[in-house]
Write a protein that holds these residues in place. Sequence first.
Motif, PDB file in Angstrom:
ATOM      1  N   ASN A 131      38.191 -23.873 -16.504  1.00 24.48           N
ATOM      2  CA  ASN A 131      37.893 -22.695 -15.708  1.00 24.48           C
ATOM      3  C   ASN A 131      36.445 -22.651 -15.242  1.00 24.48           C
ATOM      4  OD1 ASN A 131      40.493 -21.899 -15.991  1.00 24.48           O
ATOM      5  ND2 ASN A 131      40.113 -20.478 -17.645  1.00 24.48           N
ATOM      6  N   ALA A 132      35.708 -23.754 -15.406  1.00 27.29           N
ATOM      7  CA  ALA A 132      34.318 -23.790 -14.953  1.00 27.29           C
ATOM      8  C   ALA A 132      34.227 -24.654 -13.703  1.00 27.29           C
ATOM      9  CB  ALA A 132      33.428 -24.363 -16.054  1.00 27.29           C
ATOM     10  N   PHE A 133      33.553 -24.150 -12.705  1.00 29.27           N
ATOM     11  CA  PHE A 133      33.424 -24.872 -11.443  1.00 29.27           C
ATOM     12  C   PHE A 133      31.968 -24.883 -11.011  1.00 29.27           C
ATOM     13  CE2 PHE A 133      37.571 -22.919 -11.576  1.00 29.27           C
ATOM     14  CZ  PHE A 133      38.412 -23.936 -11.199  1.00 29.27           C
ATOM     15  N   ASP A 134      31.464 -26.042 -10.635  1.00 35.01           N
ATOM     16  CA  ASP A 134      30.148 -26.121 -10.007  1.00 35.01           C
ATOM     17  C   ASP A 134      30.383 -26.118  -8.512  1.00 35.01           C
ATOM     18  OD1 ASP A 134      28.586 -28.379 -12.373  1.00 35.01           O
ATOM     19  OD2 ASP A 134      28.609 -26.222 -12.293  1.00 35.01           O
TER      20      ASP A 134
ATOM     21  N   GLY B 287      25.062 -23.751  -7.963  1.00 34.10           N
ATOM     22  CA  GLY B 287      25.744 -22.569  -8.453  1.00 34.10           C
ATOM     23  C   GLY B 287      26.775 -22.939  -9.493  1.00 34.10           C
ATOM     24  N   THR B 288      27.010 -22.029 -10.432  1.00 34.30           N
ATOM     25  CA  THR B 288      28.037 -22.204 -11.450  1.00 34.30           C
ATOM     26  C   THR B 288      28.851 -20.923 -11.512  1.00 34.30           C
ATOM     27  OG1 THR B 288      26.552 -23.631 -12.718  1.00 34.30           O
ATOM     28  CG2 THR B 288      28.476 -22.776 -13.862  1.00 34.30           C
ATOM     29  N   PHE B 289      30.168 -21.068 -11.494  1.00 30.38           N
ATOM     30  CA  PHE B 289      31.078 -19.931 -11.521  1.00 30.38           C
ATOM     31  C   PHE B 289      32.108 -20.143 -12.620  1.00 30.38           C
ATOM     32  CE2 PHE B 289      29.448 -20.505  -7.318  1.00 30.38           C
ATOM     33  CZ  PHE B 289      29.171 -19.232  -6.866  1.00 30.38           C
ATOM     34  N   VAL B 290      32.426 -19.097 -13.366  1.00 30.12           N
ATOM     35  CA  VAL B 290      33.536 -19.119 -14.320  1.00 30.12           C
ATOM     36  C   VAL B 290      34.582 -18.195 -13.734  1.00 30.12           C
ATOM     37  CG1 VAL B 290      34.319 -18.574 -16.661  1.00 30.12           C
ATOM     38  CG2 VAL B 290      32.058 -19.607 -16.310  1.00 30.12           C
ATOM     39  N   ILE B 291      35.765 -18.764 -13.480  1.00 23.24           N
ATOM     40  CA  ILE B 291      36.854 -18.043 -12.822  1.00 23.24           C
ATOM     41  C   ILE B 291      38.061 -18.046 -13.749  1.00 23.24           C
ATOM     42  CG2 ILE B 291      38.336 -17.982 -10.782  1.00 23.24           C
ATOM     43  CD1 ILE B 291      36.095 -19.634  -9.355  1.00 23.24           C
ATOM     44  N   ASN B 292      38.649 -16.862 -13.968  1.00 19.69           N
ATOM     45  CA  ASN B 292      39.802 -16.811 -14.873  1.00 19.69           C
ATOM     46  C   ASN B 292      41.061 -17.305 -14.165  1.00 19.69           C
ATOM     47  OD1 ASN B 292      40.957 -14.673 -13.426  1.00 19.69           O
ATOM     48  ND2 ASN B 292      40.521 -13.128 -14.977  1.00 19.69           N
TER      49      ASN B 292
ATOM     50  N   ILE C 129      36.396 -13.912 -10.642  1.00 18.06           N
ATOM     51  CA  ILE C 129      35.125 -14.482 -11.093  1.00 18.06           C
ATOM     52  C   ILE C 129      34.616 -13.649 -12.268  1.00 18.06           C
ATOM     53  CG2 ILE C 129      32.716 -14.940 -10.484  1.00 18.06           C
ATOM     54  CD1 ILE C 129      33.690 -15.408  -7.603  1.00 18.06           C
ATOM     55  N   LYS C 130      34.385 -14.313 -13.400  1.00 15.80           N
ATOM     56  CA  LYS C 130      33.876 -13.644 -14.596  1.00 15.80           C
ATOM     57  C   LYS C 130      32.360 -13.775 -14.709  1.00 15.80           C
ATOM     58  CE  LYS C 130      36.456 -11.833 -16.886  1.00 15.80           C
ATOM     59  NZ  LYS C 130      36.996 -10.475 -16.746  1.00 15.80           N
ATOM     60  N   THR C 131      31.795 -14.893 -14.284  1.00 17.02           N
ATOM     61  CA  THR C 131      30.343 -15.063 -14.217  1.00 17.02           C
ATOM     62  C   THR C 131      30.015 -15.886 -12.985  1.00 17.02           C
ATOM     63  OG1 THR C 131      30.147 -17.125 -15.470  1.00 17.02           O
ATOM     64  CG2 THR C 131      30.128 -15.092 -16.748  1.00 17.02           C
ATOM     65  N   ALA C 132      28.856 -15.627 -12.412  1.00 18.21           N
ATOM     66  CA  ALA C 132      28.401 -16.382 -11.252  1.00 18.21           C
ATOM     67  C   ALA C 132      26.886 -16.481 -11.299  1.00 18.21           C
ATOM     68  CB  ALA C 132      28.835 -15.703  -9.958  1.00 18.21           C
ATOM     69  N   GLU C 133      26.375 -17.677 -11.053  1.00 19.75           N
ATOM     70  CA  GLU C 133      24.930 -17.889 -10.994  1.00 19.75           C
ATOM     71  C   GLU C 133      24.621 -18.829  -9.842  1.00 19.75           C
ATOM     72  OE1 GLU C 133      22.762 -17.998 -15.062  1.00 19.75           O
ATOM     73  OE2 GLU C 133      24.609 -19.151 -15.292  1.00 19.75           O
TER      74      GLU C 133
ATOM     75  N   ALA D 111      16.412 -25.073 -13.236  1.00 20.99           N
ATOM     76  CA  ALA D 111      17.522 -25.837 -13.820  1.00 20.99           C
ATOM     77  C   ALA D 111      18.549 -24.913 -14.471  1.00 20.99           C
ATOM     78  CB  ALA D 111      16.985 -26.813 -14.861  1.00 20.99           C
ATOM     79  N   ARG D 112      19.760 -25.426 -14.598  1.00 22.45           N
ATOM     80  CA  ARG D 112      20.827 -24.699 -15.284  1.00 22.45           C
ATOM     81  C   ARG D 112      20.912 -25.183 -16.720  1.00 22.45           C
ATOM     82  NH1 ARG D 112      25.396 -26.286 -11.203  1.00 22.45           N
ATOM     83  NH2 ARG D 112      24.077 -28.103 -11.210  1.00 22.45           N
ATOM     84  N   ASP D 113      21.475 -24.360 -17.599  1.00 12.41           N
ATOM     85  CA  ASP D 113      21.648 -24.678 -19.010  1.00 12.41           C
ATOM     86  C   ASP D 113      23.149 -24.788 -19.280  1.00 12.41           C
ATOM     87  OD1 ASP D 113      21.853 -24.738 -21.781  1.00 12.41           O
ATOM     88  OD2 ASP D 113      20.394 -23.163 -22.096  1.00 12.41           O
TER      89      ASP D 113
END
Length: 86
Positions: free
Chosen positions: A5-8, A20-25, A30-34, A41-43
Motif C-alpha cells: 500500500n506504499a507508493f512513491d 513524494g510518498t503516499f500511503v493509500i488504503n 490516501i492515509k498519508t501524503a508527503e 531527504a525522505r526517511d
Amino acid sequence: HQLTNAFDVHIGAEGLALRGTFVINPDGIIKTAEIHSNEIARDVSETVRKLKAAQYTAANPGEVCPAKWKEGAKTIAPSLDLVGKI
C-alpha cells in the motif's frame, strides 16, 4: 511485511521531479501524503512506521496510534482531552 500500500510518486515541476510518498488504503483513500523538494531527504523507516500504523488502525477501529508509535506499542483511544497533547 509487504508494503503493497506504499507508493512513491514523482511529480514533475518545471522539468524537475519532486519526491513524494503516499500511503493509500485498499479503498483508494490516501492515509498519508508527503511531497519533498529535492534538497530534503525522505526517511523510509518513518514511511514504514506510518504504513504499519495505518494497517493497525484499519484492523482495530477505535484505536489511535500516537506520534512515534511503533508496531507492538500501546495505542490510545481518541478523545477531545488529547487534542494538542499527542
